[in-house]
Design a protein around this motif. Structure first.
Motif, PDB file in Angstrom:
ATOM      1  N   THR A  93      20.998  31.782 -10.661  1.00 39.14           N
ATOM      2  CA  THR A  93      21.829  32.511  -9.699  1.00 39.14           C
ATOM      3  C   THR A  93      21.268  32.344  -8.292  1.00 39.14           C
ATOM      4  OG1 THR A  93      22.232  34.118 -11.439  1.00 39.14           O
ATOM      5  CG2 THR A  93      22.889  34.757  -9.233  1.00 39.14           C
ATOM      6  N   GLN A 104      27.519  25.769   2.883  1.00 40.58           N
ATOM      7  CA  GLN A 104      28.194  26.402   4.017  1.00 40.58           C
ATOM      8  C   GLN A 104      27.575  25.958   5.339  1.00 40.58           C
ATOM      9  OE1 GLN A 104      27.678  30.499   2.947  1.00 40.58           O
ATOM     10  NE2 GLN A 104      29.719  30.658   2.044  1.00 40.58           N
ATOM     11  N   GLN A 107      28.642  22.463   6.079  1.00 41.39           N
ATOM     12  CA  GLN A 107      30.038  22.478   6.547  1.00 41.39           C
ATOM     13  C   GLN A 107      30.114  22.894   8.013  1.00 41.39           C
ATOM     14  OE1 GLN A 107      32.553  25.026   4.252  1.00 41.39           O
ATOM     15  NE2 GLN A 107      33.054  23.449   2.769  1.00 41.39           N
TER      16      GLN A 107
ATOM     17  N   GLN B  59      38.807  24.345  -2.198  1.00 39.87           N
ATOM     18  CA  GLN B  59      38.888  24.066  -0.752  1.00 39.87           C
ATOM     19  C   GLN B  59      40.153  23.265  -0.449  1.00 39.87           C
ATOM     20  OE1 GLN B  59      37.142  24.653   2.008  1.00 39.87           O
ATOM     21  NE2 GLN B  59      34.962  24.682   1.600  1.00 39.87           N
ATOM     22  N   GLN B  73      40.022  20.731   8.928  1.00 41.82           N
ATOM     23  CA  GLN B  73      39.217  20.977   7.732  1.00 41.82           C
ATOM     24  C   GLN B  73      39.053  22.480   7.510  1.00 41.82           C
ATOM     25  OE1 GLN B  73      35.215  19.508   8.036  1.00 41.82           O
ATOM     26  NE2 GLN B  73      34.928  20.300  10.096  1.00 41.82           N
ATOM     27  N   SER B  74      38.733  22.827   6.273  1.00 43.75           N
ATOM     28  CA  SER B  74      38.573  24.243   5.940  1.00 43.75           C
ATOM     29  C   SER B  74      37.093  24.581   5.821  1.00 43.75           C
ATOM     30  CB  SER B  74      39.264  24.545   4.614  1.00 43.75           C
ATOM     31  OG  SER B  74      40.650  24.482   4.789  1.00 43.75           O
ATOM     32  N   LEU B  75      36.735  25.735   6.362  1.00 45.18           N
ATOM     33  CA  LEU B  75      35.350  26.202   6.274  1.00 45.18           C
ATOM     34  C   LEU B  75      35.333  27.547   5.572  1.00 45.18           C
ATOM     35  CD1 LEU B  75      34.194  25.490   9.934  1.00 45.18           C
ATOM     36  CD2 LEU B  75      33.785  24.086   7.934  1.00 45.18           C
ATOM     37  N   GLU B  76      34.236  27.810   4.839  1.00 40.46           N
ATOM     38  CA  GLU B  76      34.126  29.096   4.154  1.00 40.46           C
ATOM     39  C   GLU B  76      33.813  30.189   5.166  1.00 40.46           C
ATOM     40  OE1 GLU B  76      31.465  28.931   0.845  1.00 40.46           O
ATOM     41  OE2 GLU B  76      32.952  27.908  -0.401  1.00 40.46           O
ATOM     42  N   ARG B  77      34.572  31.230   5.084  1.00 41.16           N
ATOM     43  CA  ARG B  77      34.366  32.385   5.954  1.00 41.16           C
ATOM     44  C   ARG B  77      34.411  33.657   5.118  1.00 41.16           C
ATOM     45  NH1 ARG B  77      32.419  29.356   8.791  1.00 41.16           N
ATOM     46  NH2 ARG B  77      33.069  28.544  10.803  1.00 41.16           N
ATOM     47  N   TYR B  78      34.098  34.781   5.724  1.00 40.15           N
ATOM     48  CA  TYR B  78      34.092  36.044   4.975  1.00 40.15           C
ATOM     49  C   TYR B  78      34.929  37.103   5.686  1.00 40.15           C
ATOM     50  CZ  TYR B  78      30.398  34.087   2.131  1.00 40.15           C
ATOM     51  OH  TYR B  78      29.688  33.291   1.264  1.00 40.15           O
ATOM     52  N   THR B 152      31.412  34.201   9.984  1.00 36.98           N
ATOM     53  CA  THR B 152      30.685  33.012   9.528  1.00 36.98           C
ATOM     54  C   THR B 152      29.649  33.393   8.457  1.00 36.98           C
ATOM     55  OG1 THR B 152      29.022  33.251  11.223  1.00 36.98           O
ATOM     56  CG2 THR B 152      30.927  31.891  11.774  1.00 36.98           C
ATOM     57  N   PRO B 153      29.293  32.439   7.600  1.00 38.35           N
ATOM     58  CA  PRO B 153      28.285  32.728   6.568  1.00 38.35           C
ATOM     59  C   PRO B 153      26.969  33.212   7.164  1.00 38.35           C
ATOM     60  CG  PRO B 153      29.361  30.636   6.114  1.00 38.35           C
ATOM     61  CD  PRO B 153      29.850  31.087   7.442  1.00 38.35           C
ATOM     62  N   ARG B 157      25.201  36.655   6.083  1.00 36.63           N
ATOM     63  CA  ARG B 157      23.857  36.739   5.519  1.00 36.63           C
ATOM     64  C   ARG B 157      23.017  37.773   6.256  1.00 36.63           C
ATOM     65  NH1 ARG B 157      22.893  30.526   5.622  1.00 36.63           N
ATOM     66  NH2 ARG B 157      24.953  30.078   4.818  1.00 36.63           N
ATOM     67  N   LEU B 172      35.015  36.423   0.148  1.00 37.58           N
ATOM     68  CA  LEU B 172      35.088  35.018   0.580  1.00 37.58           C
ATOM     69  C   LEU B 172      36.509  34.668   1.016  1.00 37.58           C
ATOM     70  CD1 LEU B 172      33.357  32.417   0.736  1.00 37.58           C
ATOM     71  CD2 LEU B 172      34.272  31.815  -1.490  1.00 37.58           C
ATOM     72  N   THR B 177      39.908  24.803  10.598  1.00 37.54           N
ATOM     73  CA  THR B 177      39.493  24.469  11.963  1.00 37.54           C
ATOM     74  C   THR B 177      40.013  23.085  12.330  1.00 37.54           C
ATOM     75  OG1 THR B 177      37.422  23.463  11.271  1.00 37.54           O
ATOM     76  CG2 THR B 177      37.376  25.807  11.771  1.00 37.54           C
ATOM     77  N   LEU B 223      22.763  42.794 -10.898  1.00 37.40           N
ATOM     78  CA  LEU B 223      22.708  42.098  -9.615  1.00 37.40           C
ATOM     79  C   LEU B 223      23.779  41.005  -9.510  1.00 37.40           C
ATOM     80  CD1 LEU B 223      18.844  41.790  -9.331  1.00 37.40           C
ATOM     81  CD2 LEU B 223      20.319  43.453  -8.206  1.00 37.40           C
ATOM     82  N   GLY B 224      24.675  41.017 -10.471  1.00 35.13           N
ATOM     83  CA  GLY B 224      25.760  40.038 -10.408  1.00 35.13           C
ATOM     84  C   GLY B 224      25.399  38.718 -11.041  1.00 35.13           C
ATOM     85  N   GLN B 225      24.172  38.642 -11.601  1.00 32.48           N
ATOM     86  CA  GLN B 225      23.783  37.372 -12.208  1.00 32.48           C
ATOM     87  C   GLN B 225      24.427  37.222 -13.574  1.00 32.48           C
ATOM     88  OE1 GLN B 225      22.029  40.013 -12.425  1.00 32.48           O
ATOM     89  NE2 GLN B 225      20.806  40.051 -14.277  1.00 32.48           N
TER      90      GLN B 225
END
Lengths: 155, 588
Positions: A93, A104, A107, B59, B73-78, B152-153, B157, B172, B177, B223-225
């Motif tokens: 994970t 990311q 990208q 994507q 192009q597509s970028l990952e955003r939140y 943005t990622p 974070r 997500l 862009t 923890l989502g694992q």
């Protein structure tokens, strides 16, 4: 009522419904022996009986031992593997998150690069740069390539 | 005395003991019941609680230019989402030696507020938002409020590190862009909030660009694992495919610059240009002077001018009429005419664009001097149906193979509807409407020795020159090209490309403006370069240009064409032309 009926049947088939009325059997049988020993001695005695029981079987003691050890090892191994798998799952994970973070980042950086590249012509123009203009060409019509033996001697 | 207290004590102890035993028995009974009878359903409920389907987002594909440069192009955003109820209960943990790993502070200082205000203070710097505004958003009833989109990622974070788990979550999403957004905004178009293409190439190529989301169903830990060995179903996402255009970003940029310069120089309303590679029929540039940014509402509303603007081609239409006449063997390019500057046919008077004495021109001369009178004279025996047929065969009034949104196919009515005047005006490019794409392909047909092919704007390897139709014979195409070269020689002063022969035709037409009157002017120029070995066809159109030398296409659109032509020759290193030796006489 019920006892009367049983009495009737018992008379019809004597010796079946009333074992207490039968004479004491002389055949060997298993009897409950009340333990006179306690604690460790009982365990030792038990183990000794298991060992002696194994001797009555066709399987040697070593085989039983190997099987038990194998079983125990397998169970322990399985437990260890399972524990390891859980640990690895956490690790996986973490690595997965790290990969997606890096992807990311790549990208985003690629996008920045693309934008910079796209702005290059405008920037070049702002700096006063001009695309190449006019034509410079060499007319090779009528030109004769030097023959191969001559080119060999030219240095 | 000494034993008197023992009895009640023992009794009480017994009662307490009994209660404890009963409690233990009840617990044991429940345990046994769960284990023996209800175990399966309990275990199932537990595993269902842990089992969560996880969507794996696909994507959207990229849009690239012919050289692989990214246009979209597509970028990952939140999307940052807050839980107002949890935020109200938030109490910051002051940072001490013990709570170092799990405390809240803003640049080393205590948060100084509880509840939503505290959360907002912590969050505001990362989101670059006002803490008061953020606090307001978080102080509403409910458990879900969107605080920020397209985050943005990197920012996400840093939000993760604030210790606001359970209060602030990140969903997500993706952002489209466009690195060079203004280059061809309407042509690229844009997508809607759901990520579906709604305009431009984003719309026409939506199916290709759209991927298919995948999923994973597994049991997850706190923890989502993923709990090992619990994945029951999975389907990997399939990303959308990239779409590569035939457009060259460099050429597109340069053509746009040339158009903007031309628009400013001649004070035109707008300008547009099409560059087509004659050998592959690929569109290399499709530019205009609009500044709509790809992905913006403007780009979604306005189609590309090159496909949407229709206009009378003016004298460029003469090339099609002459091609038809030659193909029908009514004339040759060298046929001689005595051409006045005006003529009356069927009580309709036709005039040339400029006054001139009666001239001895060949058909090539009529084309070179763009004589309307000469065209009416030459078309004397050219039937109306043929006039219509050849316009149609050259693609006028027909939808192009590009299939771009907002494309207009122009207006070409059938010969039965033509009045006495229209039947002759169609000979010199008036009385019907076309667009720049159609006009470019009509001239590319002549450059391709009389064969018309479908144009393409999407690079499709292995599929070139689809739907080829022979419109005129090779000889006819060569003759018309010869005449067009004579036209270009006429305008050497305004539209010369050093070292290269050019075959071109210029046009000027009055068009309806907003008021409905014929007050607008369209000046256009189509050129084939190099004429002796055609590589490119370039069409330039200007709306309402003004110049002290006149508004003719030769004076306004011509120089823009020359600028673009020169750039193309330099960029693609096209060999210089050989001198012209076969010119058809224009006078007699």
């Amino acid at each position: 009522m019920a006892s009367a009926a049983r009495t009737v049947r018992s008379r019809a088939t004597p010796g079946k419904g009333h074992p207490q009325s039968q004479p004491i059997s002389t055949r060997p049988e298993l009897n409950l022996v009340k333990g006179t020993q306690t604690g460790g001695r009982a365990m030792v005695e038990g183990a000794r009986r298991v060992i002696s029981w194994t001797h009555t079987r066709g399987t040697p003691m070593m085989h039983i031992l190997v099987a038990v050890i194998f079983l125990a090892t397998s169970m322990f191994g399985s437990l260890m593997l399972r524990t390891q798998m859980v640990q690895n799952s956490f690790e996986a994970t973490r690595v997965q998150n790290s990969i997606s973070n890096l992807t990311q980042d790549v990208q985003d950086d690629q996008n920045k690069l693309d934008q910079l590249q796209a702005s290059l012509p405008d920037k070049a123009q702002e700096l006063g740069m001009q695309p190449q203009q006019g034509l410079n060409s060499i007319d090779l019509q009528g030109y004769q390539a030097p023959s191969s033996d001559k080119t060999g001697g030219q240095h | 005395m000494s034993t008197a207290w023992r009895r009640p004590f023992c009794r009480r102890s017994l009662v307490v003991g009994l209660v404890l035993v009963l409690t233990a028995l009840a617990a044991l009974g429940k345990l046994a019941y769960i284990q023996l009878f209800d175990g399966r359903s309990m275990a199932q409920a537990a595993s269902e609680g842990r089992t969560v389907p996880h969507t794996l987002k696909a994507q959207r594909g990229r849009i690239l230019d012919v050289n692989g440069r990214v246009l979209a192009q597509s970028l990952e955003r939140y999307t940052i989402v807050g839980d107002p109820k949890a935020a109200a209960d938030f109490v910051p943990i002051d940072c001490t030696e013990k709570t170092r790993d799990n405390c809240h502070s803003i640049k080393g200082r205590p948060v100084g507020a509880d509840g939503a205000a505290g959360v907002a203070r912590l969050l505001a710097p990362d989101l670059k938002m006002n803490a008061m505004e953020l606090g307001g958003k978080l102080s509403v009833p409910g458990r879900y409020v969107v605080l920020a989109k397209q985050v943005t990622p990197e920012v996400k974070r840093s939000i993760d590190k604030l210790g606001l788990a359970g209060i602030i979550t990140a969903e997500l999403s993706s952002e489209r862009t466009y690195p060079h957004a203004d280059l061809m905004g309407p042509l690229i178009g844009g997508i809607d909030n759901e990520g579906k293409g709604v305009a431009g190439l984003e719309q026409t190529e939506n199916r290709q660009l759209t991927g298919k989301d995948g999923y994973e169903v597994y049991q997850q830990g706190m923890l989502g694992q993923q709990i090992p060995g619990t994945m029951t179903k999975s389907n990997p996402p399939v990303d959308g495919k990239d779409v590569t255009l035939t457009i060259d970003q460099d050429v597109q940029w340069y053509v746009r610059q040339a158009l903007k310069n031309g628009r400013d120089r001649f004070h035109a309303d707008w300008a547009l240009a099409v560059v087509q590679d004659t050998r592959t029929n690929r569109i290399v540039a499709l530019a205009d002077t609009d500044d709509y940014q790809a992905g913006s509402d403007d780009a979604k509303i306005h189609p590309s001018r090159a496909v949407a603007e229709t206009f009378e081609p003016g004298s460029i239409g003469k090339t099609i009429s002459i091609s038809g006449m030659l193909q029908e063997q009514l004339h040759t390019m060298a046929d001689k005419f005595t051409v006045p500057d005006h003529i009356t046919v069927d009580n309709q008077q036709y005039k040339d664009a400029f006054d001139h004495p009666t001239k001895h021109w060949t058909l090539a001369g009529i084309l070179q001097n763009s004589s309307n009178v000469g065209m009416v004279m030459a078309g004397d025996k050219y039937p109306d149906q043929k006039r219509y047929d050849y316009l149609t065969r050259f693609g006028i009034g027909q939808p192009s193979a590009l299939g771009l949104p907002g494309e207009s196919k122009g207006l070409l009515t059938t010969p039965q509807t033509w009045d006495r005047r229209t039947r002759n005006t169609v000979l010199f490019g008036q009385g019907y409407a076309t667009n720049a794409i159609q006009l470019t392909n009509a001239i590319a047909t002549l450059a391709n020795k009389g064969v018309r092919s479908d144009q393409s704007i999407i690079l499709n390897e292995g599929k070139t020159n689809a739907n080829q139709v022979r419109v005129v014979d090779e000889k006819v195409a060569a003759s018309v090209m010869n005449g067009m070269e004579s036209v270009a020689e006429e305008y050497q002063s305004t539209a010369k490309v050093d070292g290269y022969r050019v075959a071109s035709k210029t046009g000027t037409a009055e068009v309806a403006d907003g008021s409905g009157g014929l007050t607008g002017i369209i000046s256009d120029w189509v050129g084939v370069i190099p004429a002796d070995d055609p590589h490119y066809v370039v069409t330039v159109v200007l709306k309402n240009p003004t110049s002290s030398d006149g508004v003719f296409g030769s004076i306004t659109a011509g120089p823009v064409f020359a600028q673009i032509g020169e750039f193309l020759m330099q960029k693609y290193r096209v060999p210089a032309s050989t001198p012209r030796t076969d010119a058809i006489p224009v006078e007699w």
